[in-house]
Enzyme design. Structure first.
Site, short mmCIF file in Angstrom:
data_model
loop_
_atom_site.label_atom_id
_atom_site.label_comp_id
_atom_site.label_asym_id
_atom_site.label_seq_id
_atom_site.Cartn_x
_atom_site.Cartn_y
_atom_site.Cartn_z
N ASP A 24 0.86 -1.18 0.00
CA ASP A 24 0.00 0.00 0.00
C ASP A 24 0.89 1.23 0.00
O ASP A 24 1.67 1.44 0.93
CB ASP A 24 -0.90 -0.01 1.25
CG ASP A 24 -1.81 1.21 1.28
OD1 ASP A 24 -2.52 1.43 0.29
OD2 ASP A 24 -1.81 1.94 2.29
N GLU A 35 -1.88 -1.84 -6.00
CA GLU A 35 -3.15 -1.30 -6.46
C GLU A 35 -2.95 -0.75 -7.86
O GLU A 35 -1.94 -0.13 -8.14
CB GLU A 35 -3.60 -0.16 -5.55
CG GLU A 35 -4.09 -0.62 -4.22
CD GLU A 35 -4.48 0.54 -3.34
OE1 GLU A 35 -5.60 0.54 -2.85
OE2 GLU A 35 -3.66 1.45 -3.17
N CYS A 49 -12.54 -5.31 6.33
CA CYS A 49 -11.93 -6.02 7.45
C CYS A 49 -11.45 -7.38 6.96
O CYS A 49 -12.23 -8.15 6.40
CB CYS A 49 -12.96 -6.21 8.57
SG CYS A 49 -12.37 -7.33 9.84
N CYS A 76 -13.50 -10.46 9.20
CA CYS A 76 -14.91 -10.80 8.99
C CYS A 76 -15.44 -10.32 7.65
O CYS A 76 -16.57 -10.64 7.26
CB CYS A 76 -15.78 -10.24 10.12
SG CYS A 76 -15.93 -8.44 10.06
N CYS A 82 -12.40 -2.48 12.98
CA CYS A 82 -13.62 -3.01 12.38
C CYS A 82 -14.80 -2.78 13.33
O CYS A 82 -14.75 -3.15 14.50
CB CYS A 82 -13.45 -4.49 12.10
SG CYS A 82 -14.94 -5.25 11.47
N CYS A 90 -16.44 -6.65 14.06
CA CYS A 90 -15.81 -7.66 14.92
C CYS A 90 -14.74 -7.09 15.85
O CYS A 90 -14.20 -7.79 16.69
CB CYS A 90 -15.22 -8.79 14.07
SG CYS A 90 -13.72 -8.32 13.20
N ASP A 117 -2.62 1.32 7.09
CA ASP A 117 -1.93 1.05 5.83
C ASP A 117 -1.55 -0.42 5.70
O ASP A 117 -1.62 -1.00 4.62
CB ASP A 117 -0.68 1.93 5.73
CG ASP A 117 -1.04 3.41 5.74
OD1 ASP A 117 -1.97 3.78 5.00
OD2 ASP A 117 -0.42 4.18 6.49
ZN LIG Z 1 -14.24 -7.36 11.15
#
Ligand SMILES: [Zn+2]
Length: 395
Positions: free
Chosen positions: A180, A264, A331, A334, A350, A353, A360
């Site tokens: 990233d 990316e 995330c 999850c 997140c 969760c 980053d």
């Molecule tokens: Zn999560």
């Protein structure tokens, strides 16, 4: 064994007359570039006909027969310049660069290539129509020289000796990394490594700001204005050099240890044009990033990816580009994707969760996963051909 292209860059030591000649060649190259670009645009808009170097080189040759001052410039150099335009068009159509621009004196980087007729003798090079020019030999040249590129950087002239080098066929490394690219830091890796920008950038930034304030107070094009202006140019050159060295070290380290690198797929130019952080998270850090900060940090991204692409290729690794959508919001535990996961610039938490990580690094993890997914789907288009990239780019 496989053959790679490697460029060695040295600072030239031209005398006054040679400097003049180099500047003359650079000037004619700019002219040829601009004329050919103009012709392509006109012919395309009036007749919908794309032109390329096969059609334009004979015309340049014809011009050379008509004008004495054109004949003083090595014909090969002019032909290479027209071919550079082909590369610039190709890069544009493939989405790696903006549409080629007119070259302006003192504003664009001057460079030209000698495909043949040059010689190297320990600490000097022979350039057609210029003669022997000494250079600061900072390292040994390995492999067979294929062409030479001369470029101007600030006040100085440089030569890049582009060689074909045979290297042993490396076994690709088994480690993979998602990367990233950052703003305040250079990049974050999916294994948690964060590469910060060189610390001297802060000092350069303050110095640059000071000089630019001083410049604003001077009368335009006065003697003092020019003095400050040339100081700014010199500082920009120093920043660029520092950045290049730093990026070389970083990319060599990453390429040495990773057989798969995932990026990316952002158009470099898009990223640097505005102060936005990423497509996902527009506007983060806008004030900090805009202006001066940008002029220092920007250019590093494209160069970083370019170097990593060819270095990973040398080691028989793979570079994959993935869609940047949601990489900073998802995330990895999850799968919950929301902008609320990113309440601060630095942290990812997140809301579903409770998983937390450096923002980053988290993005890098998502990028790596997306890369694995693309490879698993057998999307060959994700992978760019490697191994030869890196030396032959339009100036
Ligand atoms: Zn999560």
């Amino acid at each position: 064994m496989k053959t790679i292209h490697k460029a060695y860059r040295f600072r030239l030591k031209p005398d006054v007359e040679q400097c003049r000649q180099l500047a003359r060649i650079a000037g004619v190259c700019r002219l040829v570039w601009n004329l050919c670009l103009e012709q392509r645009k006109v012919v395309y808009s009036s007749r919908r006909m794309p032109l390329n170097s096969y059609k334009q080189i004979p015309e340049v040759t014809k011009l050379r027969h008509e004008y004495d001052w054109l004949r003083e410039i090595p014909s090969q150099v002019l032909q290479q310049k027209v071919r550079d335009l082909d590369v610039a068009y190709k890069n544009f159509f493939e989405g790696h660069a903006d549409f080629p621009e007119r070259k302006k004196k003192g504003r664009s980087t001057d460079s030209f290539r000698f495909p043949q007729g040059f010689k190297i003798d320990n600490r000097r090079v022979f350039l057609p129509k210029i003669g022997w020019v000494g250079f600061f030999k900072s390292r040994d040249i390995k492999g067979e020289p294929k062409h030479m590129k001369v470029s101007r950087d600030g006040k100085h002239w440089f030569v890049s000796v582009c060689c074909e080098v045979e290297i042993a066929n490396a076994v690709p490394k088994s480690k993979a990394a998602g990367i990233d690219m950052g703003i305040t830091k250079l990049c974050a890796l999916s294994d948690g490594t964060v590469i910060e920008n060189p610390t001297c950038f802060e000092r350069y930034k303050r110095k640059l700001a000071k000089l630019q304030r001083r410049l604003a107070r001077k009368k335009k094009f006065s003697k003092n204005f020019c003095k400050v202006k040339s100081k700014i140019t010199a500082l920009h050159t120093r920043i660029a050099n520092t950045r290049r060295d730093f990026i070389h070290k970083a990319t060599t380290g990453i390429a040495k240890n990773h057989g798969l690198v995932v990026f990316e797929d952002l158009r470099i130019k898009n990223m640097s044009k505005s102060a936005k952080g990423s497509i996902d998270n527009p506007g983060r850090n806008v004030r900090q990033k805009s202006g001066l900060n940008r002029s220092i940090l920007d250019a590093g991204w494209g160069e970083f990816r370019r170097q990593l692409e060819y270095k990973v290729g040398w080691a028989n690794g793979i570079v994959v580009f993935v869609n940047p959508k949601n990489t900073s919001r998802r995330c990895p535990v999850c799968g919950h994707t929301a902008k609320e996961n990113r309440l601060t610039q630095a942290d990812f938490v997140c809301v579903n969760c409770g998983y937390a990580d450096d923002a980053d690094v988290n993005a890098a993890v998502n990028i790596l996963r997306a890369g694995h997914a693309r490879l698993a789907c057998g999307e060959i288009g994700a992978v760019r051909p490697l191994g030869e990239a890196g030396t032959l780019k339009a100036a």
